[in-house]
Motif scaffolding. Sequence first.
Motif, PDB file in Angstrom:
ATOM      1  N   PHE A 161       0.852  -1.188   0.000  1.00  0.00           N
ATOM      2  CA  PHE A 161       0.000   0.000   0.000  1.00  0.00           C
ATOM      3  C   PHE A 161       0.890   1.242   0.000  1.00  0.00           C
ATOM      4  O   PHE A 161       1.926   1.281   0.665  1.00  0.00           O
ATOM      5  N   GLU A 162       0.461   2.278  -0.734  1.00  0.00           N
ATOM      6  CA  GLU A 162       1.235   3.519  -0.771  1.00  0.00           C
ATOM      7  C   GLU A 162       0.329   4.714  -0.505  1.00  0.00           C
ATOM      8  O   GLU A 162      -0.741   4.846  -1.097  1.00  0.00           O
ATOM      9  N   VAL A 218      -1.552   5.767   2.052  1.00  0.00           N
ATOM     10  CA  VAL A 218      -2.918   5.491   2.516  1.00  0.00           C
ATOM     11  C   VAL A 218      -2.963   5.484   4.042  1.00  0.00           C
ATOM     12  O   VAL A 218      -1.955   5.283   4.715  1.00  0.00           O
ATOM     13  N   VAL A 233      -4.884   3.292   6.863  1.00  0.00           N
ATOM     14  CA  VAL A 233      -5.606   2.025   6.990  1.00  0.00           C
ATOM     15  C   VAL A 233      -6.684   2.180   8.058  1.00  0.00           C
ATOM     16  O   VAL A 233      -6.387   2.386   9.240  1.00  0.00           O
ATOM     17  N   LYS A 285      -5.851  -7.783  -0.799  1.00  0.00           N
ATOM     18  CA  LYS A 285      -5.594  -6.366  -0.528  1.00  0.00           C
ATOM     19  C   LYS A 285      -6.900  -5.577  -0.433  1.00  0.00           C
ATOM     20  O   LYS A 285      -7.001  -4.620   0.344  1.00  0.00           O
ATOM     21  N   VAL A 307      -9.017   1.220   3.221  1.00  0.00           N
ATOM     22  CA  VAL A 307      -7.996   2.258   3.226  1.00  0.00           C
ATOM     23  C   VAL A 307      -8.529   3.512   2.536  1.00  0.00           C
ATOM     24  O   VAL A 307      -9.480   3.445   1.754  1.00  0.00           O
TER      25      VAL A 307
END
Length: 405
Positions: free
Chosen positions: A325-326, A328, A330, A391, A396
């Motif tokens: 993940f970039e 973001v 959560v 994912k 997110v």
Amino acid sequence: MRAAVIGASSESIYTIGKAKEMGIEVVALDGDPNAPGLKAADKSFVVDIRDVEKVLEVLDENRPDVILPVPIGRYLTTTGAVNDHYGLCGVSEHAAKLCTDKYEFHRILSERGLRNAELYLIPAGCEYSNPDELNEQFPVVVKPRFGSGSRGVQIFNTREDLVKGFLLEQPYDEDYCIESCIEGPEYGVDGVFTDGIFHLILLRGKRNTLPPYRECVGYYSIIEDEENKAFFEKVKDLMQKTGEALGFENNLIHADIIKDVNGKPFIIETSARPSGHNLHNLFTPMASGVDEVVEFIKYALPDLGRRYVFEPNVKKHMVIRYFDFENVRVNKVPDENLLREKYPLKAWNCNIENGMTLGKVTNGASIMGRGFFILEGSSKEELDRLCDEIKSEFEVELVTVSDRI
């Protein structure tokens, strides 16, 4: 019998445990008093592993029969020096120096026609002032001369990008290399040399982020079949010749390679130690059936009287995926038990918590602490689909962040 660990990071714990299960006393050395492997060993010593003489002072009182192979960077050279001093099975100091120095590694292999690329060295404190000579080389890769884990590695597509992203910050306090970038899919190699002969344990296909960082966020097990048999043979041949050039005799190796536009393997780098990032201790044994550190211990210590096997005996389509993940936040992490009911999970290790902010993936340090999961499937396509579905189980939201977790 006694084994020593030089560099007792968290990635040494698995090998320490396996050695102790085999009835071997383990002595661990590290300069960090909080190094996790120190607690896992039978005896531990806080000592600067860069200082070979100090390491030998400790080991003369605790003479080892083997130095355990563990993931380590530049100071694999100390392991080599200790092996030479006591006449132990494992990498030599000469070979360790060549594979941990990217400039010397390139020089040796290019002299033998094993590495078709241009490389320019920028010594610490100096400035590279002639980027015009690189015009025919772009894209180029910039990387520190020493180090591992993709630290400081970037790709620049144009002269202007190189100047803005790297050259303007000169001089640096460490050596850097500028190297022509070879295009093509990347792979990881797990293998071993015994009496100078290379044996392939597992070929791993990489899933990378986009340039400029191109950080690995997952590995696929590649099964040798009729479709890719020719590439496998080329990889084995390249690794054999590379090992001969570097002086590999009896040691584990891992390597990063690229399949170029002609279908030939190009070696990015290799080192005479097992791979990190939960590969040598988990993914590689699952996908190949070979626990390479256990088999190496048996190989290095024939007095144990235990048969060693480096030949792969499992062929499975598997993937280890890191949480990529970039930028973001959560909001909700899925429940592991529910995921195991829905997906063919073979391992799950998630260190992400609700409310955590995840930044851009730029190197190993920016992603590996988040955790990983391992899946088995019928094909790469199925594995990709399952990874995307897992994912999507996370809730997110995109944010603008500077912190990297």
